[in-house]
Design a protein around this motif. Sequence first.
Motif, PDB file in Angstrom:
ATOM      1  N   GLY A  44      -7.860 -18.170  38.049  1.00 14.46           N
ATOM      2  CA  GLY A  44      -9.270 -17.871  38.217  1.00 14.46           C
ATOM      3  C   GLY A  44      -9.538 -16.481  38.750  1.00 14.46           C
ATOM      4  N   GLY A  45      -8.503 -15.653  38.837  1.00 17.92           N
ATOM      5  CA  GLY A  45      -8.662 -14.315  39.405  1.00 17.92           C
ATOM      6  C   GLY A  45      -8.400 -13.230  38.387  1.00 17.92           C
ATOM      7  N   PRO A  46      -8.060 -12.017  38.867  1.00 21.09           N
ATOM      8  CA  PRO A  46      -7.804 -10.891  37.959  1.00 21.09           C
ATOM      9  C   PRO A  46      -6.599 -11.155  37.070  1.00 21.09           C
ATOM     10  N   LYS A  47      -6.625 -10.561  35.890  1.00 18.80           N
ATOM     11  CA  LYS A  47      -5.566 -10.821  34.915  1.00 18.80           C
ATOM     12  C   LYS A  47      -4.873  -9.528  34.494  1.00 18.80           C
ATOM     13  N   ALA A  48      -3.663  -9.688  34.000  1.00 17.47           N
ATOM     14  CA  ALA A  48      -2.943  -8.565  33.401  1.00 17.47           C
ATOM     15  C   ALA A  48      -2.845  -8.817  31.910  1.00 17.47           C
ATOM     16  N   VAL A  49      -3.169  -7.832  31.128  1.00 16.91           N
ATOM     17  CA  VAL A  49      -3.173  -7.971  29.667  1.00 16.91           C
ATOM     18  C   VAL A  49      -1.782  -7.677  29.123  1.00 16.91           C
ATOM     19  N   TYR A  50      -1.309  -8.535  28.241  1.00 14.04           N
ATOM     20  CA  TYR A  50      -0.042  -8.245  27.575  1.00 14.04           C
ATOM     21  C   TYR A  50      -0.139  -8.411  26.065  1.00 14.04           C
ATOM     22  N   LYS A  51      -1.242  -8.966  25.595  1.00 15.31           N
ATOM     23  CA  LYS A  51      -1.358  -9.202  24.154  1.00 15.31           C
ATOM     24  C   LYS A  51      -2.817  -9.369  23.780  1.00 15.31           C
ATOM     25  N   GLY A  52      -3.178  -8.818  22.619  1.00 18.23           N
ATOM     26  CA  GLY A  52      -4.529  -8.965  22.121  1.00 18.23           C
ATOM     27  C   GLY A  52      -4.583  -9.991  21.014  1.00 18.23           C
ATOM     28  N   GLU A  53      -5.602  -9.873  20.183  1.00 22.15           N
ATOM     29  CA  GLU A  53      -5.816 -10.852  19.114  1.00 22.15           C
ATOM     30  C   GLU A  53      -5.539 -10.266  17.739  1.00 22.15           C
ATOM     31  N   LYS A  54      -5.792  -8.978  17.595  1.00 21.90           N
ATOM     32  CA  LYS A  54      -5.575  -8.317  16.315  1.00 21.90           C
ATOM     33  C   LYS A  54      -5.166  -6.861  16.544  1.00 21.90           C
ATOM     34  N   ASN A  55      -4.789  -6.196  15.462  1.00 17.91           N
ATOM     35  CA  ASN A  55      -4.310  -4.814  15.527  1.00 17.91           C
ATOM     36  C   ASN A  55      -3.029  -4.735  16.353  1.00 17.91           C
ATOM     37  N   ILE A  56      -2.568  -3.532  16.646  1.00 14.92           N
ATOM     38  CA  ILE A  56      -1.346  -3.340  17.434  1.00 14.92           C
ATOM     39  C   ILE A  56      -1.450  -2.043  18.224  1.00 14.92           C
ATOM     40  N   ALA A  57      -0.886  -2.018  19.420  1.00 13.55           N
ATOM     41  CA  ALA A  57      -0.981  -0.844  20.285  1.00 13.55           C
ATOM     42  C   ALA A  57       0.405  -0.320  20.636  1.00 13.55           C
ATOM     43  N   LEU A  58       0.640   0.960  20.348  1.00 13.25           N
ATOM     44  CA  LEU A  58       1.864   1.624  20.782  1.00 13.25           C
ATOM     45  C   LEU A  58       1.593   2.243  22.147  1.00 13.25           C
ATOM     46  N   THR A 234      -5.609   1.979  20.481  1.00 14.52           N
ATOM     47  CA  THR A 234      -5.282   2.134  21.890  1.00 14.52           C
ATOM     48  C   THR A 234      -5.398   0.773  22.578  1.00 14.52           C
ATOM     49  N   VAL A 235      -4.854   0.680  23.780  1.00 14.70           N
ATOM     50  CA  VAL A 235      -4.961  -0.573  24.524  1.00 14.70           C
ATOM     51  C   VAL A 235      -6.425  -0.894  24.818  1.00 14.70           C
ATOM     52  N   SER A 236      -7.200   0.116  25.187  1.00 13.41           N
ATOM     53  CA  SER A 236      -8.626  -0.110  25.469  1.00 13.41           C
ATOM     54  C   SER A 236      -9.363  -0.624  24.252  1.00 13.41           C
ATOM     55  N   GLU A 237      -9.039  -0.078  23.076  1.00  6.29           N
ATOM     56  CA  GLU A 237      -9.668  -0.560  21.846  1.00  6.29           C
ATOM     57  C   GLU A 237      -9.279  -2.008  21.582  1.00  6.29           C
ATOM     58  N   MET A 238      -8.022  -2.340  21.848  1.00  5.87           N
ATOM     59  CA  MET A 238      -7.575  -3.714  21.645  1.00  5.87           C
ATOM     60  C   MET A 238      -8.302  -4.667  22.583  1.00  5.87           C
ATOM     61  N   ILE A 239      -8.451  -4.249  23.843  1.00  4.36           N
ATOM     62  CA  ILE A 239      -9.123  -5.090  24.832  1.00  4.36           C
ATOM     63  C   ILE A 239     -10.588  -5.300  24.480  1.00  4.36           C
ATOM     64  N   SER A 240     -11.236  -4.239  24.034  1.00  4.12           N
ATOM     65  CA  SER A 240     -12.676  -4.318  23.779  1.00  4.12           C
ATOM     66  C   SER A 240     -13.012  -5.034  22.480  1.00  4.12           C
ATOM     67  N   ASN A 241     -12.067  -5.047  21.550  1.00  4.90           N
ATOM     68  CA  ASN A 241     -12.355  -5.609  20.228  1.00  4.90           C
ATOM     69  C   ASN A 241     -11.814  -7.011  20.002  1.00  4.90           C
ATOM     70  N   SER A 242     -11.154  -7.584  21.003  1.00  6.69           N
ATOM     71  CA  SER A 242     -10.611  -8.929  20.805  1.00  6.69           C
ATOM     72  C   SER A 242     -10.375  -9.583  22.151  1.00  6.69           C
ATOM     73  N   SER A 243     -10.127 -10.888  22.092  1.00  8.54           N
ATOM     74  CA  SER A 243      -9.744 -11.592  23.308  1.00  8.54           C
ATOM     75  C   SER A 243      -8.305 -11.224  23.627  1.00  8.54           C
ATOM     76  N   THR A 244      -7.936 -11.335  24.884  1.00  6.44           N
ATOM     77  CA  THR A 244      -6.578 -10.984  25.292  1.00  6.44           C
ATOM     78  C   THR A 244      -5.905 -12.178  25.935  1.00  6.44           C
ATOM     79  N   LYS A 245      -4.575 -12.107  26.048  1.00  9.31           N
ATOM     80  CA  LYS A 245      -3.801 -13.230  26.567  1.00  9.31           C
ATOM     81  C   LYS A 245      -3.136 -12.866  27.890  1.00  9.31           C
ATOM     82  N   SER A 246      -3.008 -13.862  28.741  1.00 11.42           N
ATOM     83  CA  SER A 246      -2.334 -13.692  30.019  1.00 11.42           C
ATOM     84  C   SER A 246      -1.699 -15.006  30.420  1.00 11.42           C
TER      85      SER A 246
END
Length: 250
Positions: A44-58, A234-246
């Motif tokens: 229920g607290g802050p999360k760390a992003v390790y994976k998005g829903e689409k696209n790919i980030a180098l 970019t990671v920011s684009e991935m975060i803003s354009n899809s749901s992320t997993k943690s």
Amino acid sequence: MKFFWVLHSRGFKQAALILLAAFFSAWFLFVQNLFHAPVFSTSGGPKAVYKGEKNIALTFNIGWGDERTVPILKTLKKENVRSATFFLSGSWAERHPEIVESIIKEGYEIGMLGYAYKDYSELKDEEIQQDIGRAQEAFKKLNVKDITLLRAPTGHFDRRLLKISERYGYTVVHWSIDSQDWTNPGVEKIVQNVHRADKGDIVLLHASDSAKQTNNALPELIKDLQAKKLTLVTVSEMISNSSTKSEEIQ
């Protein structure tokens, strides 16, 4: 009756040994997964992003050296890769302002890799805060603005960093695909390690001098990802354009 008891006793011992072996196997796998969990979040607290829903980030970590980054920037430009995220340590950025400027000029995203490249899981809360604060000052002097992403310098962190980063307004970013390029396993092996990447993956690469084979692996690696029709963002684009997993850490 005595013969039956011997057989029964032997069968019981064999069953017990099998159950014990199964238990330790399950325990080993559990512990292994726990320590290799790609990312954590507090319940229920802050999360760390390790994976998005689409696209790919180098993503490229840089902690030291000045020989590898510029060639990598040239290769990315040659391969028409317009989106990538570079996580820089503050101390490295201070020593190489011209390279930082080149990263920004090429339009790539900059994230923070702390200041002194220390293992946050081994530091006290105040030491983590001091390291992040020093990094902030370093980037401020270089006029690098709007940094919103933070990666633990060594990749090791716990719930404390998630809470601290939230107070500072950062999103902690881990990865789902490790190229292991820092081990210099050979160009083919680096490409092979990244080949399993798919939609939503965040790929860990390095542009420090210790990663001697990354630049040579990039052209084939990029072509391989593009052949899968994966869009590099970019990671920011991935975060803003899809749901992320943690994942949750207790």
